[in-house]
Design an enzyme around this catalytic site. Structure first.
Site, PDB file in Angstrom:
ATOM      1  N   LYS A  82       0.827  -1.211   0.000  1.00 17.61           N
ATOM      2  CA  LYS A  82       0.000   0.000   0.000  1.00 17.61           C
ATOM      3  C   LYS A  82       0.861   1.260   0.000  1.00 17.61           C
ATOM      4  O   LYS A  82       0.449   2.286  -0.537  1.00 17.61           O
ATOM      5  CB  LYS A  82      -0.955  -0.003   1.201  1.00 17.61           C
ATOM      6  CG  LYS A  82      -2.094  -0.997   1.027  1.00 17.61           C
ATOM      7  CD  LYS A  82      -3.291  -0.645   1.894  1.00 17.61           C
ATOM      8  CE  LYS A  82      -4.435  -1.608   1.646  1.00 17.61           C
ATOM      9  NZ  LYS A  82      -5.490  -1.509   2.655  1.00 17.61           N
ATOM     10  N   LYS A 108      -4.284 -11.101  -6.493  1.00  9.20           N
ATOM     11  CA  LYS A 108      -5.526 -11.278  -5.731  1.00  9.20           C
ATOM     12  C   LYS A 108      -6.676 -10.473  -6.352  1.00  9.20           C
ATOM     13  O   LYS A 108      -6.465  -9.370  -6.836  1.00  9.20           O
ATOM     14  CB  LYS A 108      -5.243 -10.770  -4.309  1.00  9.20           C
ATOM     15  CG  LYS A 108      -6.392 -10.855  -3.350  1.00  9.20           C
ATOM     16  CD  LYS A 108      -6.049 -10.208  -2.010  1.00  9.20           C
ATOM     17  CE  LYS A 108      -6.310  -8.708  -2.015  1.00  9.20           C
ATOM     18  NZ  LYS A 108      -6.495  -8.112  -0.689  1.00  9.20           N
ATOM     19  N   LYS A 132     -10.894  -5.296  -4.302  1.00 14.93           N
ATOM     20  CA  LYS A 132     -11.967  -4.322  -4.523  1.00 14.93           C
ATOM     21  C   LYS A 132     -11.436  -3.012  -5.083  1.00 14.93           C
ATOM     22  O   LYS A 132     -12.185  -2.228  -5.640  1.00 14.93           O
ATOM     23  CB  LYS A 132     -12.791  -4.108  -3.256  1.00 14.93           C
ATOM     24  CG  LYS A 132     -12.033  -3.795  -1.997  1.00 14.93           C
ATOM     25  CD  LYS A 132     -12.994  -3.606  -0.817  1.00 14.93           C
ATOM     26  CE  LYS A 132     -12.750  -4.597   0.294  1.00 14.93           C
ATOM     27  NZ  LYS A 132     -13.589  -4.539   1.430  1.00 14.93           N
TER      28      LYS A 132
HETATM   29  P1  TYM Z   1     -10.830  -6.812   3.723  1.00 17.16           P
HETATM   30  O1  TYM Z   1     -11.954  -5.865   3.915  1.00 17.16           O
HETATM   31  O2  TYM Z   1      -9.774  -6.476   2.748  1.00 17.16           O
HETATM   32  O3  TYM Z   1     -11.386  -8.234   3.327  1.00 17.16           O
HETATM   33  C1  TYM Z   1     -12.397  -8.909   4.084  1.00 17.16           C
HETATM   34  C2  TYM Z   1     -12.122 -10.407   4.087  1.00 17.16           C
HETATM   35  O4  TYM Z   1     -12.108 -10.890   2.753  1.00 17.16           O
HETATM   36  C3  TYM Z   1     -10.905 -11.630   2.523  1.00 17.16           C
HETATM   37  N1  TYM Z   1     -10.520 -11.452   1.122  1.00 17.16           N
HETATM   38  C4  TYM Z   1     -10.322 -12.468   0.258  1.00 17.16           C
HETATM   39  N2  TYM Z   1     -10.416 -13.790   0.420  1.00 17.16           N
HETATM   40  C5  TYM Z   1     -10.159 -14.565  -0.666  1.00 17.16           C
HETATM   41  N3  TYM Z   1      -9.811 -14.063  -1.874  1.00 17.16           N
HETATM   42  C6  TYM Z   1      -9.713 -12.734  -2.077  1.00 17.16           C
HETATM   43  N4  TYM Z   1      -9.396 -12.247  -3.273  1.00 17.16           N
HETATM   44  C7  TYM Z   1      -9.973 -11.866  -0.970  1.00 17.16           C
HETATM   45  N5  TYM Z   1      -9.966 -10.518  -0.811  1.00 17.16           N
HETATM   46  C8  TYM Z   1     -10.294 -10.284   0.472  1.00 17.16           C
HETATM   47  C9  TYM Z   1      -9.897 -11.019   3.480  1.00 17.16           C
HETATM   48  O5  TYM Z   1      -8.836 -11.889   3.745  1.00 17.16           O
HETATM   49  C10 TYM Z   1     -10.760 -10.748   4.699  1.00 17.16           C
HETATM   50  O6  TYM Z   1     -10.868 -11.911   5.495  1.00 17.16           O
HETATM   51  N6  TYM Z   1      -8.009  -5.880   7.722  1.00 17.16           N
HETATM   52  C11 TYM Z   1      -9.158  -6.618   7.257  1.00 17.16           C
HETATM   53  C12 TYM Z   1     -10.422  -6.279   8.017  1.00 17.16           C
HETATM   54  C13 TYM Z   1     -10.284  -6.419   9.488  1.00 17.16           C
HETATM   55  C14 TYM Z   1     -10.250  -7.648  10.207  1.00 17.16           C
HETATM   56  C15 TYM Z   1     -10.150  -7.260  11.596  1.00 17.16           C
HETATM   57  C16 TYM Z   1     -10.314  -8.993   9.845  1.00 17.16           C
HETATM   58  C17 TYM Z   1     -10.200  -5.397  10.373  1.00 17.16           C
HETATM   59  N7  TYM Z   1     -10.120  -5.908  11.655  1.00 17.16           N
HETATM   60  C18 TYM Z   1     -10.108  -8.234  12.589  1.00 17.16           C
HETATM   61  C19 TYM Z   1     -10.264  -9.952  10.847  1.00 17.16           C
HETATM   62  C20 TYM Z   1     -10.153  -9.565  12.216  1.00 17.16           C
HETATM   63  C21 TYM Z   1      -9.391  -6.277   5.795  1.00 17.16           C
HETATM   64  O7  TYM Z   1      -8.980  -5.260   5.325  1.00 17.16           O
HETATM   65  O8  TYM Z   1     -10.168  -7.167   5.137  1.00 17.16           O
END
Ligand code: TYM
Length: 332
Positions: free
Chosen positions: A115, A197, A200
């Protein structure tokens, strides 16, 4: 018997992708169905501002993601569902944990490096501190299990390290959580570059499926997905990343194994795989749109769910925060 605490969160920015759904939210729904689990799911809006957000878009997306979670079957009467910024204990514990986290550890985080490269004009402290806030999220609820996709596993490891370090200094304070990957689909790849990956923030809309895409859009994007040289349908991430990604999406959407799908497509062509994959994804996401439209239309009810969830979350979070402050030596 004490229930297992399952905790996870998603950032309410941009769109909810097929990767988010298969890698995380679908799994949350399955974990919620198990009576031995006590599930807590958050919209991590504090995390979103590590990159610039338009205020109106952030407000809109937060409500939209809340409706999406409910449309995906997350049920506020059996799981706690809330908006992270409604529970101030997250920011407060993050500060405490900052003082038990090393700059060197944060510097090494893959997502921080990625990032920073992408947003080189805005490498703010929050971007670097992101994993500590995530550790605070998890540790506040004495979470046992944290279901995430592959990309969040490194952050989960840091949360474990921070919890262990704090416990070593002050005695048992935090539960050390375990990360959990979904069996099939913990890393769904871009349809246009299957070595990256599905994200979004990808500027190419053909690379990403939104859970709210129409059936036609889903079919078109999968039809145009980049495949590999040769014609054999085999699961080989190294040499056939495009085909492997489609097999993973198909298996996940049908609740089948990848081996079963490979057997089914033996001797068939890429085009057959694409048609089956599109049909399975459309079928999996069909209920989404209808439920979503009804939920998003009633903003009052939606926000009432969020307030109620935050009140429940705060009860737990306040206790854990007080425990940590007491251990550190703050006058309570
Ligand atoms: P975020 O919002 O990027 O994504 C949410 C969840 O989706 C999963 N994910 C994927 N899994 C498979 N293939 C993909 N292409 C893919 N893209 C995203 C992510 O691994 C995630 O599980 N930092 C985290 C949010 C967060 C969080 C937490 C998660 C904040 N606090 C505490 C767990 C526990 C995030 O940005 O996820």
């Amino acid at each position: 018997m004490k229930k297992r605490v399952v905790y996870s969160a998603i950032q309410p920015s941009g769109i909810m992708t097929l990767g988010n759904y298969i890698g995380a939210v679908k799994n949350w729904h399955e974990l919620q169905a198990n009576d031995n689990n006590s599930c807590i799911f958050a919209l991590a809006d504090l995390h979103t501002i590590t990159v610039r957000q338009d205020p109106d878009a952030l407000r809109r997306n937060t409500k939209s993601f809340l409706a999406l979670l409910l449309a995906a079957g997350i049920d506020p009467s059996s799981s706690v569902v809330y908006i992270q910024s409604h529970v101030h204990e997250h920011a407060e514990l993050a500060w405490l944990l900052n003082c038990y986290t090393y700059v060197g550890e944060m510097n090494r985080m893959t997502q921080f490096k990625d990032k920073s490269a992408k947003h080189s004009d805005n490498i703010n402290m929050g971007l670097m501190d992101y994993p500590v806030l995530m550790a605070a999220d998890i540790l506040l609820y004495d979470s046992d299990v944290v279901p995430v996709g592959v990309d969040q596993m490194q952050h989960l490891e840091i949360a474990r390290d921070i919890a262990g370090r704090f416990n070593n200094s002050y005695g048992e304070t935090f539960v050390v959580p375990t990360g959990q990957l979904t069996k099939t689909g913990a890393k769904i790849m871009s349809l246009q570059d299957p070595t990256a990956k599905m994200s979004k923030s990808d500027p190419n809309p053909n690379a990403v499926i939104s859970v709210l895409d129409s059936a036609d859009d889903i079919a078109r994007k999968i039809k145009r997905a980049v495949t590999d040289s040769g014609s054999e349908i085999v699961y080989d991430v190294e040499n056939k990343p495009g085909v492997s990604n489609l097999l993973t999406i198909l298996a996940s959407a049908e609740g089948a194994t990848i081996e079963d799908e490979v057997k089914r497509f033996k001797g068939k062509m890429y085009g057959h795989l694409k048609v089956a994959c599109a049909e399975a994804v459309v079928e999996m996401l069909r209920p989404f749109r209808e439920r979503y439209d009804a939920l998003i239309a009633d903003e009052g009810a939606l926000l009432a769910f969020a307030r109620d969830g935050a009140a429940k979350a705060e009860q737990i979070a306040a206790r854990t925060l007080a425990r940590a402050k007491d251990k550190i030596g703050f006058v309570l």
